[in-house]
Design a protein around this motif. Structure first.
Motif, PDB file in Angstrom:
ATOM      1  N   PHE A 308       0.856  -1.176   0.000  1.00 37.37           N
ATOM      2  CA  PHE A 308       0.000   0.000   0.000  1.00 37.37           C
ATOM      3  C   PHE A 308       0.894   1.228   0.000  1.00 37.37           C
ATOM      4  N   ARG A 309       0.424   2.298  -0.637  1.00 34.51           N
ATOM      5  CA  ARG A 309       1.193   3.544  -0.726  1.00 34.51           C
ATOM      6  C   ARG A 309       0.242   4.704  -0.517  1.00 34.51           C
ATOM      7  N   GLN A 310       0.522   5.512   0.506  1.00 31.19           N
ATOM      8  CA  GLN A 310      -0.254   6.723   0.767  1.00 31.19           C
ATOM      9  C   GLN A 310       0.688   7.910   0.918  1.00 31.19           C
ATOM     10  N   ASP A 311       0.178   9.101   0.666  1.00 32.98           N
ATOM     11  CA  ASP A 311       0.878  10.341   0.980  1.00 32.98           C
ATOM     12  C   ASP A 311       0.102  11.008   2.102  1.00 32.98           C
ATOM     13  N   ILE A 312       0.728  11.099   3.261  1.00 35.70           N
ATOM     14  CA  ILE A 312       0.060  11.614   4.460  1.00 35.70           C
ATOM     15  C   ILE A 312       0.851  12.798   4.993  1.00 35.70           C
ATOM     16  N   GLU A 313       0.216  13.954   5.003  1.00 31.77           N
ATOM     17  CA  GLU A 313       0.845  15.180   5.510  1.00 31.77           C
ATOM     18  C   GLU A 313       2.217  15.385   4.887  1.00 31.77           C
ATOM     19  N   GLY A 314       2.282  15.198   3.578  1.00 30.72           N
ATOM     20  CA  GLY A 314       3.515  15.437   2.845  1.00 30.72           C
ATOM     21  C   GLY A 314       4.537  14.327   2.930  1.00 30.72           C
ATOM     22  N   MET A 315       4.184  13.224   3.586  1.00 29.80           N
ATOM     23  CA  MET A 315       5.121  12.111   3.726  1.00 29.80           C
ATOM     24  C   MET A 315       4.634  10.907   2.924  1.00 29.80           C
ATOM     25  N   VAL A 316       5.553  10.244   2.233  1.00 33.39           N
ATOM     26  CA  VAL A 316       5.242   8.965   1.596  1.00 33.39           C
ATOM     27  C   VAL A 316       5.175   7.901   2.687  1.00 33.39           C
ATOM     28  N   VAL A 317       4.100   7.144   2.695  1.00 32.99           N
ATOM     29  CA  VAL A 317       3.917   6.084   3.690  1.00 32.99           C
ATOM     30  C   VAL A 317       3.687   4.771   2.951  1.00 32.99           C
TER      31      VAL A 317
END
Length: 376
Positions: A308-317
């Motif tokens: 899974f790949r998310q962008d959370i508050e400017g961070m790649v997670v």
């Protein structure tokens, strides 16, 4: 890299193996205390953890008991079936074959497996399949309870590729939409076997486990390749009163690309560090692996290739979860921009069951939210 730490007693729970980099001791102490509280709230008798920062383990240990009756404390070397945390490891095996020019992810499944005959033990049942193109096993009455896993899987009429399985876009018109399906992902194991000329287990062991130093990682012997069953944390479920009681994990048998490995947080930490260091696949292919998939219409998927790949508050997670109903669960989160990672493994399904993480939002998990708070 094996860490030996003294045992401690905190919050009335068995907590073993606490150690920190000095500058980060406060935030990680708070995070582990929060994790222990959440562990009790969601009925997980044991949670093992590893925290990685700047390519080294800064904290590793266990919360609660791997065997409640015997009061056996969980540690960072306690073994658990890791369920779908097998998927990112399998993805690396596939990309190693891409790097060796032995596999093209856009090859049709029906082509690469055209001569592959197997007795598919993917979810612990036998399905007689002549090959991937015909799936004759779907007519087997023993398969009937699992037929929904093939819902709208148009293998007879659509050009379904390896990449479609790897990104959970194999159902309906291939590439049209993300639909998380661990069964179809599990069918990538034969792809590894055909492309590598080795058993799936041998490909993992030789290409990933040994190079990473994952010397305790194994799998259930039910598929016939392992001589002895690993000693793992006992599994538990919550009864009608909310109490944790011993259970029998229903889907813990058999190794495939989607599930089946048995590991510890210390070994998974070795995998994360080796992957981040470029020891398993090249940096360029790693970037491809973690790039979010796109539908045929160009919409971004929450899933990349095995991650899974998310962008959370400017961070790649980057993350994945594990979920064996009534048995075990886990969570792996990597935040490359901050050089931190978290691994949790538990001996009930409480790390995952209530959060519907297959929808692609890690923030549904209070364990993940606690980690993100600590990282900020």
């Amino acid at each position: 890299m094996r860490l030996n730490f003294a045992a401690a007693l905190i919050l009335g729970s068995a907590i073993t193996g606490v150690a920190f980099a000095q500058a980060d001791s406060t935030r990680w102490t708070r995070f582990i205390a929060t994790t222990d509280s959440l562990r009790q709230t969601y009925g997980v008798p044991a949670v093992s953890y590893a925290l990685i920062e700047r390519a080294r383990v800064v904290a590793a240990g266990g919360l609660g008991y791997a065997d409640v009756a015997a009061r056996t404390p969980a540690t960072d070397t306690t073994l658990y079936p890791i369920a779908s945390l097998t998927k990112p490891i399998a993805a690396v095996a596939l990309f190693q074959l891409v790097e060796a020019r032995k596999l093209d992810l856009d090859t049709r499944m029906s082509v690469i497996l055209k001569d592959y005959r197997f007795n598919a033990r993917i979810l612990g049942y036998a399905a007689r399949c002549e090959n991937i193109a015909f799936l004759a096993g779907l007519d087997d009455p023993d398969v009937a309870p699992y037929r929904s896993l093939f819902e709208d899987y148009r293998c007879r009429t659509e050009p379904i590729t390896v990449r479609h399985h790897l990104t959970h876009m194999a159902q309906g018109v291939p590439g049209t939409a993300y639909r998380y399906n661990g069964f179809l992902y599990g069918m990538l194991a034969p792809v590894v076997e055909v492309a590598s000329g080795k058993s799936f287990w041998s490909a993992l062991r030789e290409g990933i486990l040994r190079p990473s130093g994952m010397d305790r990682t194994t799998f259930s012997p039910e598929n016939g390749d392992s001589a002895t069953a690993p000693v793992v944390a006992l599994s538990y479920r919550r009864d009608s009163t909310g109490q944790a009681v011993p259970s029998t994990c229903q889907d813990c048998g058999g190794l495939n690309a989607g599930s089946g490995l048995v590991s510890s947080t210390s070994d998974l930490a070795r995998f994360v560090i080796a992957l981040s260091a470029g020891s398993l696949i090249s940096d360029s292919l790693r970037r491809v692996m973690i790039t979010p998939a796109r539908t045929n219409a160009g919409a971004r998927s929450p899933y990349a290739n095995g991650w899974f790949r998310q962008d959370i508050e400017g961070m790649v997670v980057l993350w994945h979860y594990g979920y064996l109903p009534g048995g075990y669960s886990g969570l792996l989160i990597i935040i490359p921009d901050r050089n931190v990672a978290l691994i949790l493994l538990g001996n009930s399904d409480g790390l995952s069951a209530e959060f519907d993480l297959g929808q692609g939002d890690v923030l549904r998990s209070p364990f993940a939210r606690a980690f993100m708070t600590a990282v900020k």
